[in-house]
Design a protein around this motif. Structure first.
Motif, mmCIF file in Angstrom:
data_model
loop_
_atom_site.group_PDB
_atom_site.id
_atom_site.type_symbol
_atom_site.label_atom_id
_atom_site.label_comp_id
_atom_site.label_asym_id
_atom_site.label_seq_id
_atom_site.Cartn_x
_atom_site.Cartn_y
_atom_site.Cartn_z
ATOM 1 N N LEU A 105 0.831 -1.212 0.000
ATOM 2 C CA LEU A 105 0.000 0.000 0.000
ATOM 3 C C LEU A 105 0.859 1.252 0.000
ATOM 4 N N LYS A 106 1.981 1.235 0.701
ATOM 5 C CA LYS A 106 2.890 2.388 0.671
ATOM 6 C C LYS A 106 3.360 2.665 -0.744
ATOM 7 N N ALA A 107 3.707 1.587 -1.464
ATOM 8 C CA ALA A 107 4.158 1.755 -2.853
ATOM 9 C C ALA A 107 3.029 2.306 -3.724
ATOM 10 N N VAL A 108 1.810 1.841 -3.493
ATOM 11 C CA VAL A 108 0.656 2.341 -4.240
ATOM 12 C C VAL A 108 0.416 3.816 -3.917
ATOM 13 N N VAL A 109 0.525 4.167 -2.642
ATOM 14 C CA VAL A 109 0.350 5.568 -2.223
ATOM 15 C C VAL A 109 1.414 6.453 -2.862
#
Length: 252
Positions: A105-109
């Motif tokens: 999710l961090k990478a997506v954010v």
């Protein structure tokens, strides 16, 4: 402002869960799967923010097996604009652990740059209640958990939280992570026309490897079992008899 909403595919909350005969896990054969109820509330709140003109776009993301497409299509039918599926497992019995989910999710954010991440406070299958907090730590963003009310004004969000002692109201500077509780709203039902429209909305598919995240499990399930059955109750004919029974049981 863009709102990102992570959603998870779980056993429908109306289904009675069955444990496998060998105790190795939960039996998922022919079991109805649905969106995690807390995530559904998060999707609803994101859509309401868009309808109020506070948000411009609602993006939903799911991390797991390919079958999670159905969960994302449901979110799109509710009113989300587009979806991202990160395929991180081939076996429906594989549950991606919170830290791996948070890293993805961090990478997506980092790619999407949302102003707000709305997530369910926990998933009803493993009850970890950890992903939102871990994502906040990885991003260095403020967090507001267990939200029962949410108001966004400019670059701040006012959140009423459900805590053990009652309610707590806090303000966080955005971008922020907000995890939602049951009393925030009542999710809408997707209408048939919107279900048809959802089939044409963009759904991007990626893998955990695309984000360089190792999803290998760190936890091992030793055994799974049904809860112990409660002993049958008894009926008493009077208060005096009740007191005697309690004395016999050592309760008074």
């Amino acid at each position: 402002m863009k709102v990102l909403v992570p959603v998870k595919r779980v056993i429908d909350y109306n289904v009675k869960v069955r444990v496998k005969a060998d105790g190795s896990g939960v039996d998922l054969a022919n079991v109805k799967m649905s969106m995690n109820p807390f995530d559904e509330i998060a999707v609803e709140q994101a859509i309401r923010l868009k309808e109020a003109g506070t948000a411009d776009e609602v993006v939903v993301v799911s991390i797991g097996v390919k079958q999670s497409q159905e969960t994302l299509r449901n979110a799109l039918a509710m009113g989300a604009d587009r979806a991202i599926l990160v395929v991180a497992a081939d076996d429906v019995h594989t549950d991606i652990e919170p830290l791996a989910v948070a890293k993805i999710l961090k990478a997506v954010v980092d790619e999407e740059q949302p102003g707000l991440v709305l997530a369910g406070k926990q998933a009803i299958d493993n009850d970890m209640n950890a992903t939102g907090q871990m994502l906040s730590a990885l991003l260095g963003w403020p967090q507001a958990t267990f939200a029962s009310e949410l108001a966004v004004d400019g670059d701040t969000a006012t959140v009423t939280r459900e805590v053990d002692g009652g309610l707590q109201t806090i303000k966080v500077k955005m971008p922020a992570i907000v995890t939602v509780d049951l009393r925030l709203n009542e999710p809408r039902y997707a209408s048939l026309p919107n279900i048809m429209k959802a089939k044409k909305k963009p759904l991007e598919e990626k893998t955990a490897a695309d984000y360089g995240v190792d999803v290998s499990p760190r936890l091992q399930i030793v055994g799974t079992s049904e809860p112990a059955e409660r002993a049958a109750g008894i009926k008493v004919g009077s208060i005096d008899e009740l007191v005697e029974k309690l004395k016999e049981a050592g309760a008074v």
